[in-house]
Scaffold this motif. Structure first.
Motif, PDB file in Angstrom:
ATOM      1  N   VAL A 200      30.431 -42.584  -7.002  1.00  0.00           N
ATOM      2  CA  VAL A 200      30.846 -40.830  -6.742  1.00  0.00           C
ATOM      3  C   VAL A 200      30.975 -40.410  -7.889  1.00  0.00           C
ATOM      4  O   VAL A 200      31.926 -41.229  -8.133  1.00  0.00           O
ATOM      5  N   SER A 201      31.123 -39.477  -7.824  1.00  0.00           N
ATOM      6  CA  SER A 201      32.070 -38.528  -8.587  1.00  0.00           C
ATOM      7  C   SER A 201      33.317 -37.893  -8.149  1.00  0.00           C
ATOM      8  O   SER A 201      33.376 -36.770  -7.596  1.00  0.00           O
ATOM      9  N   CYS A 202      34.530 -38.555  -8.708  1.00  0.00           N
ATOM     10  CA  CYS A 202      35.761 -37.697  -8.339  1.00  0.00           C
ATOM     11  C   CYS A 202      36.216 -36.007  -8.454  1.00  0.00           C
ATOM     12  O   CYS A 202      36.835 -35.674  -7.593  1.00  0.00           O
ATOM     13  N   ALA A 203      35.146 -36.312  -9.759  1.00  0.00           N
ATOM     14  CA  ALA A 203      35.106 -34.190  -9.587  1.00  0.00           C
ATOM     15  C   ALA A 203      33.975 -33.852  -8.730  1.00  0.00           C
ATOM     16  O   ALA A 203      34.965 -31.807  -8.985  1.00  0.00           O
ATOM     17  N   THR A 204      33.433 -34.216  -8.403  1.00  0.00           N
ATOM     18  CA  THR A 204      32.340 -33.165  -7.195  1.00  0.00           C
ATOM     19  C   THR A 204      33.274 -33.344  -5.820  1.00  0.00           C
ATOM     20  O   THR A 204      33.068 -32.298  -4.775  1.00  0.00           O
ATOM     21  N   ILE A 205      33.899 -33.833  -5.485  1.00  0.00           N
ATOM     22  CA  ILE A 205      34.743 -34.012  -3.733  1.00  0.00           C
ATOM     23  C   ILE A 205      35.924 -33.395  -3.995  1.00  0.00           C
ATOM     24  O   ILE A 205      36.967 -33.244  -4.754  1.00  0.00           O
ATOM     25  N   PRO A 206      36.224 -32.413  -3.676  1.00  0.00           N
ATOM     26  CA  PRO A 206      37.805 -31.169  -3.431  1.00  0.00           C
ATOM     27  C   PRO A 206      38.566 -32.159  -2.888  1.00  0.00           C
ATOM     28  O   PRO A 206      38.713 -33.673  -2.652  1.00  0.00           O
ATOM     29  N   SER A 207      39.593 -32.317  -3.520  1.00  0.00           N
ATOM     30  CA  SER A 207      40.411 -33.521  -3.661  1.00  0.00           C
ATOM     31  C   SER A 207      41.146 -33.243  -2.842  1.00  0.00           C
ATOM     32  O   SER A 207      41.935 -33.767  -2.394  1.00  0.00           O
ATOM     33  N   THR A 208      41.082 -32.548  -2.124  1.00  0.00           N
ATOM     34  CA  THR A 208      41.912 -32.311  -0.302  1.00  0.00           C
ATOM     35  C   THR A 208      40.734 -33.565  -0.068  1.00  0.00           C
ATOM     36  O   THR A 208      41.387 -33.859   0.745  1.00  0.00           O
ATOM     37  N   LEU A 209      39.991 -33.850  -0.057  1.00  0.00           N
ATOM     38  CA  LEU A 209      38.704 -34.955   0.613  1.00  0.00           C
ATOM     39  C   LEU A 209      38.293 -36.291  -0.092  1.00  0.00           C
ATOM     40  O   LEU A 209      38.187 -36.986   1.124  1.00  0.00           O
ATOM     41  N   LEU A 210      39.034 -36.115  -1.359  1.00  0.00           N
ATOM     42  CA  LEU A 210      38.557 -37.381  -2.249  1.00  0.00           C
ATOM     43  C   LEU A 210      39.387 -38.563  -1.516  1.00  0.00           C
ATOM     44  O   LEU A 210      38.317 -39.637  -1.147  1.00  0.00           O
ATOM     45  N   GLU A 211      40.587 -38.609  -1.305  1.00  0.00           N
ATOM     46  CA  GLU A 211      41.045 -39.891  -0.414  1.00  0.00           C
ATOM     47  C   GLU A 211      40.791 -39.989   0.838  1.00  0.00           C
ATOM     48  O   GLU A 211      40.221 -41.356   1.285  1.00  0.00           O
ATOM     49  N   SER A 212      40.144 -38.882   1.901  1.00  0.00           N
ATOM     50  CA  SER A 212      39.449 -39.657   3.502  1.00  0.00           C
ATOM     51  C   SER A 212      38.616 -40.094   2.715  1.00  0.00           C
ATOM     52  O   SER A 212      37.719 -40.836   3.666  1.00  0.00           O
ATOM     53  N   GLU A 213      37.530 -39.386   1.417  1.00  0.00           N
ATOM     54  CA  GLU A 213      36.319 -40.205   1.277  1.00  0.00           C
ATOM     55  C   GLU A 213      35.879 -41.672   0.792  1.00  0.00           C
ATOM     56  O   GLU A 213      35.338 -42.182   1.054  1.00  0.00           O
ATOM     57  N   LEU A 214      37.354 -42.053   0.100  1.00  0.00           N
ATOM     58  CA  LEU A 214      37.336 -43.153  -0.657  1.00  0.00           C
ATOM     59  C   LEU A 214      37.569 -44.238   0.643  1.00  0.00           C
ATOM     60  O   LEU A 214      37.600 -45.496   0.455  1.00  0.00           O
ATOM     61  N   PHE A 215      38.635 -43.894   1.058  1.00  0.00           N
ATOM     62  CA  PHE A 215      39.579 -45.046   2.099  1.00  0.00           C
ATOM     63  C   PHE A 215      39.558 -44.435   3.595  1.00  0.00           C
ATOM     64  O   PHE A 215      39.660 -45.464   4.501  1.00  0.00           O
TER      65      PHE A 215
END
Length: 457
Positions: A200-215
């Motif tokens: 997963v590229s942390c740069a391509t996921i909007p900052s507001t969605l990164l946590e939910s995508e990971l966890f």
């Protein structure tokens, strides 16, 4: 597989010293104990140890002082600092000074045993380095990685050392150097190869969605969360998770990552329940992590948790001897993919590829070869089948101003003439030399650029 180690424990609390010894011996390790730094140093003089466990607060000197002495005299011994004060700043300082990690008291037996195993794994990795280097001397590839330069042979050896361990890894390299390919090879050479590999590229996921995508999240955790969903950590359970462009992770996401690495469990957004996960984390970036830490964009404690081992990928310009091998590798790939006759490089095309500076690294080379495989009209790829930027590029040495002085002068004058479209008066002004001197140099170097024509040089 568990590694049994020779461990020395330095602790002035008799009760904790006995407890630590019991935990380690129950796990099969051979343990010696010391109640003071002086006693610990005396034991180190007598025999080598794989690991030293030292309390932060010791009579006479601090645990960091003992650490510095041990690293100066027995650099091969790993050190873990024990602290009962939860002092992150001091613990991080200990890691900067050479400690492998720190543990907090009271000890949690299961987590403590895992920390000990990781330290011993690192020790075994360093001991195997020379043997693995010898094995890779005749290689030209490792899985999808291609190259026989010293830098790549060293990388193959490091991957084979790191892969069997559960150690977290940071991969550093410019864009296009193959960070995801390297992460896959770490996964493919590990005992987790049968499990999932998720990138997963942390740069391509909007900052507001990164946590939910990971966890992940639970139903109703936020607007639109109509059903619960597992995150990428749960999806990667039993395998490997690559966090590319890790510096782009938000502060909240970094804090969540730190918790997962420390506790080996994940909590979905909106839930109070934690779920155990067995995931090897590999982080990658083309950014300067130390600068990001200094600027407050990246957490220091997360960096030290991630940085079990660092793999540095060389840019393509630093391994030009690998370019012909890579080019032929990609030609073979596109021969199969495009179902066209096999192609090979002409000597001049190969020379041009080796002289180009490759700002896009291996990814750019792959695209160039794909283009050549498509447009080449014959079985031999010639210079005209390459992009104009490569056909007209100066060699890598000339591009950075290295080489015989006359060659540097000739190339510079040629570039200025190209810039002025052959206008010698403008060129002389830019060069700050008399026009007569410019004419003499043009004659000397046999340079001529006619207006509206840059192709005659």
């Amino acid at each position: 597989m568990k590694h049994r180690g020779e461990i020395l424990v330095c602790e002035d609390d008799p009760g904790l010293l006995a407890l630590t010894r019991d935990i380690l011996e129950a796990d099969g390790h051979r343990v010696d104990v010391a109640s003071s730094p002086r006693q610990a140093l005396a034991l180190l003089e007598e025999r080598p140890y794989d690991l030293l466990l030292a309390d932060m607060l010791l009579p006479g000197v601090s645990g960091i002082d003992l650490l510095l002495q041990v690293k100066q005299r027995w650099c091969e011994t790993e050190v873990i600092i024990m602290t009962g004060h939860g002092d992150i700043d001091t613990a991080v300082r200990a890691i900067k000074e050479g400690a492998y990690d720190y543990v907090t008291k009271p000890l949690h037996a299961e987590k403590f045993a895992i920390d000990i195993q990781k330290a011993l794994e690192r020790k075994r990795l360093s001991e195997d380095l020379e043997r693995l280097r010898r094995r890779t001397e005749s290689r030209c590839s490792l899985g999808s990685l291609v190259g026989r330069s010293p830098a790549m042979l060293s990388l193959y050896g490091q991957i084979e050392q790191v892969a069997p361990a559960s150690t977290t890894v940071i991969i550093l390299g410019e864009s296009g150097t193959g960070k995801e390919v390297t992460a896959r090879e770490v996964h493919n050479h590990s005992s987790r190869r049968g499990g999932p590999f998720i990138a997963v590229s942390c740069a391509t996921i909007p900052s507001t969605l990164l946590e939910s995508e990971l966890f992940g999240w639970t139903r109703g955790a936020f607007t639109g969360a109509s059903a619960s969903r597992a995150g990428l950590f749960e999806a990667a359970d039993g395998g490997t998770l690559l966090l590319d462009e890790i510096v782009a992770a938000t502060t909240r996401a970094q804090l969540g990552l730190l918790r997962v690495l420390q506790e080996r469990e994940v909590r979905r957004i909106g839930s109070t329940e934690s779920r155990k996960v067995d995931v090897r984390v590999i982080a990658a970036t083309n950014a300067d992590l130390e600068k990001a830490i200094e600027e407050g964009a990246f957490r220091t404690d997360l960096y030290y948790r991630l940085n079990g081992v660092t793999l540095r990928l060389p840019p393509l310009r630093e391994r030009p001897e690998d370019i012909p091998l890579l080019a032929e590798h990609f030609l073979c790939r596109y021969h199969d993919k495009l179902r066209r006759p096999a192609r090979t490089l002409s000597p001049r095309a190969q020379e041009l590829l080796c002289g180009y500076h490759w700002p896009g690294n291996v990814r750019e080379l792959e695209h160039v070869i794909e283009r050549a495989a498509i447009f080449a009209s014959r079985e031999i790829v010639r210079p005209r089948d390459l992009p104009e930027s490569i056909q007209h590029a100066r060699s890598g040495f000339a591009a950075i101003g290295l080489g015989p002085l006359e060659d540097i002068e000739r190339n510079h004058i040629r570039d200025v003439l190209l810039h002025t479209n052959g206008n010698k008066l403008k060129a002389a002004r830019i060069l700050r030399i008399p026009r007569a001197s410019l004419y003499r140099r043009i004659e000397k170097y046999r340079l001529e650029v006619e207006p509206q024509s840059a192709a005659k040089i």
